[in-house]
Design a protein around this motif. Structure first.
Motif, mmCIF file in Angstrom:
data_model
loop_
_atom_site.group_PDB
_atom_site.id
_atom_site.type_symbol
_atom_site.label_atom_id
_atom_site.label_comp_id
_atom_site.label_asym_id
_atom_site.label_seq_id
_atom_site.Cartn_x
_atom_site.Cartn_y
_atom_site.Cartn_z
ATOM 1 N N ASP A 11 0.836 -1.205 0.000
ATOM 2 C CA ASP A 11 0.000 0.000 0.000
ATOM 3 C C ASP A 11 0.870 1.255 0.000
ATOM 4 O OD1 ASP A 11 -2.322 -1.523 -0.022
ATOM 5 O OD2 ASP A 11 -2.624 -1.379 2.153
ATOM 6 N N ASP A 12 1.955 1.222 0.757
ATOM 7 C CA ASP A 12 2.890 2.357 0.756
ATOM 8 C C ASP A 12 3.470 2.570 -0.640
ATOM 9 O OD1 ASP A 12 2.792 2.985 3.571
ATOM 10 O OD2 ASP A 12 4.106 1.269 3.936
ATOM 11 N N VAL A 13 3.867 1.475 -1.287
ATOM 12 C CA VAL A 13 4.453 1.572 -2.623
ATOM 13 C C VAL A 13 3.454 2.187 -3.594
ATOM 14 C CG1 VAL A 13 5.300 0.235 -4.600
ATOM 15 C CG2 VAL A 13 6.110 -0.294 -2.284
ATOM 16 N N THR A 14 2.212 1.741 -3.549
ATOM 17 C CA THR A 14 1.180 2.291 -4.435
ATOM 18 C C THR A 14 1.000 3.783 -4.199
ATOM 19 O OG1 THR A 14 0.066 0.158 -4.569
ATOM 20 C CG2 THR A 14 -1.255 2.113 -5.075
ATOM 21 N N ARG A 15 0.965 4.183 -2.935
ATOM 22 C CA ARG A 15 0.804 5.605 -2.592
ATOM 23 C C ARG A 15 2.001 6.419 -3.048
ATOM 24 N NH1 ARG A 15 2.816 8.295 1.392
ATOM 25 N NH2 ARG A 15 3.403 6.444 2.580
ATOM 26 N N LEU A 16 3.203 5.902 -2.829
ATOM 27 C CA LEU A 16 4.415 6.616 -3.240
ATOM 28 C C LEU A 16 4.489 6.776 -4.749
ATOM 29 C CD1 LEU A 16 6.954 4.873 -0.839
ATOM 30 C CD2 LEU A 16 6.134 7.246 -0.674
ATOM 31 N N LEU A 17 4.115 5.741 -5.480
ATOM 32 C CA LEU A 17 4.107 5.835 -6.943
ATOM 33 C C LEU A 17 3.140 6.913 -7.415
ATOM 34 C CD1 LEU A 17 4.289 2.095 -8.003
ATOM 35 C CD2 LEU A 17 5.943 3.886 -8.560
ATOM 36 N N TRP A 110 9.703 11.996 4.429
ATOM 37 C CA TRP A 110 9.513 11.668 3.017
ATOM 38 C C TRP A 110 8.382 10.647 2.850
ATOM 39 C CZ3 TRP A 110 10.181 6.841 0.727
ATOM 40 C CH2 TRP A 110 10.005 6.825 -0.659
ATOM 41 N N LEU A 111 8.407 9.633 3.674
ATOM 42 C CA LEU A 111 7.428 8.554 3.565
ATOM 43 C C LEU A 111 6.016 9.062 3.840
ATOM 44 C CD1 LEU A 111 7.103 5.512 3.119
ATOM 45 C CD2 LEU A 111 7.425 5.206 5.588
ATOM 46 N N SER A 112 5.861 9.941 4.792
ATOM 47 C CA SER A 112 4.519 10.399 5.167
ATOM 48 C C SER A 112 4.059 11.626 4.401
ATOM 49 C CB SER A 112 4.466 10.692 6.667
ATOM 50 O OG SER A 112 5.337 11.769 6.981
ATOM 51 N N ASP A 113 4.936 12.236 3.610
ATOM 52 C CA ASP A 113 4.580 13.421 2.815
ATOM 53 C C ASP A 113 3.420 13.097 1.888
ATOM 54 O OD1 ASP A 113 4.546 15.803 1.390
ATOM 55 O OD2 ASP A 113 6.345 15.354 0.252
ATOM 56 N N ASP A 114 2.418 13.961 1.888
ATOM 57 C CA ASP A 114 1.279 13.709 1.006
ATOM 58 C C ASP A 114 1.462 14.347 -0.361
ATOM 59 O OD1 ASP A 114 0.781 16.390 1.437
ATOM 60 O OD2 ASP A 114 -1.096 16.101 2.504
#
Length: 116
Positions: A11-17, A110-114
């Motif tokens: 899910d993180d990967v999908t959001r980051l992409l 970076w990870l939580s940046d929207d």
């Protein structure tokens, strides 16, 4: 003195992409397909590392994927612990700890940046 390890899932990967590549997310995902066999159990974390190293640039993503397929530890190290990597293990313990803390804070931001 251990470094913290981020917990990354698909899910993180999908959001980051979506955040980092927007309309080019499908192309980015295709580039990332080369990572599927890099390290069972850590593919999502390695994928996130390559996304971070790419800095929202598809050409840089290709470079980061090449690094990760050569040695996935290099991608993780430079994405998650850049200050620590620049210092090396011979630096003073207090300096290393400060670098690790700063690296962790940067990665979490970076990870939580929207993306806005």
């Amino acid at each position: 003195m251990g470094q913290r390890v981020p917990n990354i899932d698909n899910d993180d990967v999908t959001r980051l992409l979506a955040r980092d590549f927007g309309e080019a997310a499908a192309e980015a995902r295709a580039i990332l397909g080369a990572l599927t066999g890099t390290h069972p159990g850590a593919v999502a974390r390695i994928t996130a590392a390559t996304i971070k190293l790419a800095g929202r640039d598809l050409d840089e993503l290709r470079t980061a994927v090449a690094v990760a397929t050569n040695d996935w530890r290099d991608a993780l190290s430079w994405a998650e612990y850049p200050r620590y990597m620049k210092l090396g293990r011979d630096a003073e313990q207090a300096v290393l700890r400060a670098a690790m803390d700063a690296d962790w804070a940067e990665y979490q931001a970076w990870l939580s940046d929207d993306g806005q």
